[in-house]
Structure formats: C-alpha cells, structure tokens
Motif scaffolding. Structure first.
Motif, PDB file in Angstrom:
ATOM      1  N   ARG A 296       0.841  -1.199   0.000  1.00  0.00           N
ATOM      2  CA  ARG A 296       0.000   0.000   0.000  1.00  0.00           C
ATOM      3  C   ARG A 296       0.874   1.246   0.000  1.00  0.00           C
ATOM      4  O   ARG A 296       1.964   1.256   0.566  1.00  0.00           O
ATOM      5  CB  ARG A 296      -0.897   0.030   1.241  1.00  0.00           C
TER       6      ARG A 296
ATOM      7  N   ALA B 165       0.641   5.206   1.190  1.00  0.00           N
ATOM      8  CA  ALA B 165      -0.139   6.161   1.985  1.00  0.00           C
ATOM      9  C   ALA B 165       0.464   7.558   1.836  1.00  0.00           C
ATOM     10  O   ALA B 165       1.688   7.718   1.773  1.00  0.00           O
ATOM     11  CB  ALA B 165      -0.146   5.750   3.453  1.00  0.00           C
ATOM     12  N   TYR B 166      -0.421   8.555   1.781  1.00  0.00           N
ATOM     13  CA  TYR B 166      -0.019   9.956   1.756  1.00  0.00           C
ATOM     14  C   TYR B 166      -0.250  10.524   3.159  1.00  0.00           C
ATOM     15  O   TYR B 166      -1.375  10.510   3.662  1.00  0.00           O
ATOM     16  CB  TYR B 166      -0.864  10.742   0.756  1.00  0.00           C
ATOM     17  N   LEU B 167       0.812  11.035   3.773  1.00  0.00           N
ATOM     18  CA  LEU B 167       0.720  11.527   5.151  1.00  0.00           C
ATOM     19  C   LEU B 167       1.142  12.996   5.193  1.00  0.00           C
ATOM     20  O   LEU B 167       2.309  13.320   5.436  1.00  0.00           O
ATOM     21  CB  LEU B 167       1.608  10.692   6.065  1.00  0.00           C
TER      22      LEU B 167
END
Length: 421
Positions: free
Chosen positions: A216, A218-220
């Motif tokens: 996966r 993810a944009y944080l």
C-alpha cells in the motif's frame, strides 16, 4: 511461556476521562503504534474509553474478538477514579495481593525522589495474583501481564515516559519471544515538499495502479511536508524486503526533485544532523514564528552542540535596535519583505556569532493582512557570512497552521541550502 504461531495483531486501549474531553492529548497510542509496527506487530485499532469499569471491560471484550494482543495504558494511579486494576481483577477473576518485590521497587524510586511513602503509595504494591508483574523502573505503578485462552492483555501506566520505558525494555522483547510472526511487515517512507497532495496523487497514479496487492502507498501530509509511506504485508520476509526496496527506488525516481529525505525523520532532527556533520552552528531571528523555530531545534537532545540562540524580533523596534534593520527600509518595503528578512538574518549573524541564521517575517493571522500582503504571506531567509538567500511563501488563513508550516519550511530551506550558500 510457550511459543505460539499466530498473526501478531494488536489493539491499543487508552483509558481516562481527560482524553475523552480533550483536556489531555493521547500521544501514547501514536508512539506505541509506531514502536509496534517497527517490530512487526500490526495495530488494527486504537480505542479510548473513560474511567468507567463497564466501558473498560466492554472495550477489552470487543478487542479480544479481533486480536490476540491488547495493550492498555492509564487508570493505574492512586485516586478513586483510577479503576483499571480493579476492573482487570474482576475481568480475569483475580485477587489483589501484596508484592514485596513491587514494594521494594517503589521504595527505591521514592528514595531517589526523596519522597516519603504513604499508605496510598504503598497500596500500589497490591497486584493481581493471576497476572505476571513487570517491574516499572520509572514509576510506582507496576505493569501487569494477563493471559487467557492464548490471548494476552498488558496493562501499563499512562505516564508517557513510564510507558515508553516499559514498551522498549520489557513489553516488545517479551511479545517477540511469546509470539512468532507468520506475516512480515515492512514500511519505508520518503519525505517530499513542493507539491500538494492532489498533485502528488496525479503524478503517482500509474505507480499506484501497478503496486502488488500486498503493498500500500499512503499519503501523510503535515505542515509543509508530505510523507509517502510504502507498506508491505507478506508471509515471506525476503520477498517483502526486496519488493519494498525496489518500489522505493521507483518512487524516488518519480519524485526525486521534491525529496527532502529518504527516511521518516523529523525535520528538526535532519537539520541538526546536517549541522553537526559539518561542524556548523545555527541561530534564529524570528518575527511571525515567535521563537517556534528555536523551540523545535532545541527539542532535539544534544542541540546545544549546534544551536547558539534566538532573537525574537516581534516588533519593529527590536528589528531596528537589535538586528540593525534601517527604519527607512521598514517604512518603504514593510516588515514582511525580502529586504527586511534578509537584513534580520544578517543582523542576527553579527549578534549571535554563529555560522548560519534562519530569519522569518510574515503575517500569521488571522488579522493583519492587506490586499498586497494577505494573511499567510511570509518571507524566510537563510544567511551565512558570505551570502544571504530568501524566498516568499503563501500559506493559509489559520494562525496555528501557518506557524507550523513556516517553521517546517524554514528548516527545510536551511537543509536544502547548507551546501549552496
């Protein structure tokens, strides 16, 4: 303890009315989740409940329906609203008994703190007879480990530094010994700046579509920075490592011009490491950030090696009298300008005697903006004795968010330009 092959899923339960009403921010579960993931334990849910025995018991019931490991923090103090231990005794059909070992630990801690033991303190040596007690070397409330039907519940104090010591020195090693992984977890993070989240998503659309089903992205986002995290979950460790390493290189090639750092590190830590590596010192001249940059730099242990001080020049009088900014320039260009922020940096270099200075001047808001310089306008400068460079930014209308963004961006500006000026 015998070895059991099982997926190491964990649920975290934090306890306390103060967390529910927002009086205290729950930092424990975030720190614990990060520590657990780094050690191959997957956190599936975090729950906060108040100081009610029924709510605590129900949260434990719900957790055990889904995971084999439950971690609790909070509610182990000396006052009547600290109900965790009593609730756990009832839940596990256990009775409290006095532990000489725990009391010896309490006496040692109280001696170091030159505090006299009273009956309330002594009562913390009362521990459940069906739990394994783990000594808390940082405090008086012991940690307890319960087991039932091959499932584990561990109750720790809510005091952050006590919990962190127990997790690092006792809990993680015991969990890794007690359980064996059949799923391997690997995370890697790249820190980028200069693009919005939506712009990044467009840029990475094909990359995301081609990811394997066990990986996966993810944009944080945080103030001025976006962390891109790749996470892989698979039952073959070698494949997890090889896949993530390959994908990280591909991702880095796509966003290479926007990369700040290729690991998940705090910007203040990165800045400190770069300064220490080069044997350089830093100071700040802050207007709109009001000392926030200096505070962030000095939050890092050992920052005295490279940080010398700060001049918070919030008023024009200080800009003029301390930093030497000419009154005429303030009148002609305004405090929020390239000319002024660069002179602030140069003035601080003279006053502080350091190698580099970061300077900021802007309109944090919510008031003070004009048509030509709206709220969120800021100038940031970085200077050494040979050169000064600056850049203009435009942030939001929210004061706290602006200060956080300016602080992070200013430190990034420093890191990017340490070798350039």
């Amino acid at each position: 303890m015998y070895l059991q092959i099982i997926l190491m899923n964990v649920e975290i339960i934090t306890i306390g009315d103060e967390l529910l009403i927002g009086q205290v921010i729950d930092t424990n579960s975030a720190w614990m989740a990060n520590m657990l993931n780094d050690n191959g334990l997957k956190v599936t849910r975090k729950v906060t409940v108040g100081d009610m025995a029924e709510d605590i018991a129900k949260a434990i019931d719900d957790a055990f329906k889904n995971v084999s490991i439950v971690l609790l923090t909070g509610g182990l103090g000396l006052t009547k609203d600290d109900l965790t231990l009593k609730t756990l005794c009832k839940y596990f059909d256990s009775r409290l008994h006095f532990s000489n070992e725990v009391f010896a630990n309490i006496k040692e801690i109280m001696k170091e703190r030159t505090i006299i033991i009273n009956e309330l303190t002594r009562s913390q040596a009362m521990v459940p007879d069906k739990a394994t007690v783990i000594q808390n070397k940082m405090g008086t409330a012991p940690c307890t480990w319960f087991e039932r039907n091959s499932k584990v519940l561990i109750s720790m104090p809510g005091v952050p530094y006590e919990m962190k010591w127990l997790m690092s020195n006792e809990i993680i090693p015991k969990l890794k010994k007690r359980f064996k992984r059949d799923i391997f977890i690997k995370h890697c993070t790249i820190m980028v700046s200069g693009l919005t989240e939506s712009e990044l998503a467009v840029k990475l659309k094909d990359f995301e579509n081609d990811l394997p089903d066990f990986v996966r992205l993810a944009y944080l986002p945080q103030a001025g920075i976006i962390r891109l995290r790749l996470s892989a979950y698979f039952d073959i460790e070698r494949k997890v490592n090889e896949t993530v390493n390959t994908l990280k290189k591909q991702l880095s090639d796509i966003v290479k011009e926007y990369i700040i750092y290729d690991e998940d590190r705090k910007i203040e830590v990165i800045a400190g490491e770069e300064l220490r590596k080069r044997g350089l010192t830093i100071g700040t001249a802050e207007s709109c950030t009001g000392g926030a940059i200096a505070s962030l730099i000095t939050s890092v242990p050992g920052s005295s090696d490279y940080f010398v001080g700060s001049i918070v020049s919030y008023s024009n009088i200080v800009k003029t009298n301390i930093l030497g900014v000419p009154i005429k320039d303030l009148e002609v260009y305004g405090a929020v300008s390239k000319q002024v922020v660069e002179q602030m940096a140069q003035g601080a270099l003279r006053s502080l005697g350091c190698n580099y200075v970061i300077a900021t001047s802007g309109i944090a808001g919510p008031g003070g903006g004009t048509e030509t310089k709206p709220v969120g306008t800021v100038w940031i400068a970085v200077a050494n004795k040979e050169k000064v460079i600056s850049e203009e930014h435009h942030f939001t209308k929210e004061r706290e968010q602006n200060i956080a963004c300016i602080t992070n961006v200013a430190l990034m500006f420093l890191v990017k330009n340490l070798q350039l000026i």
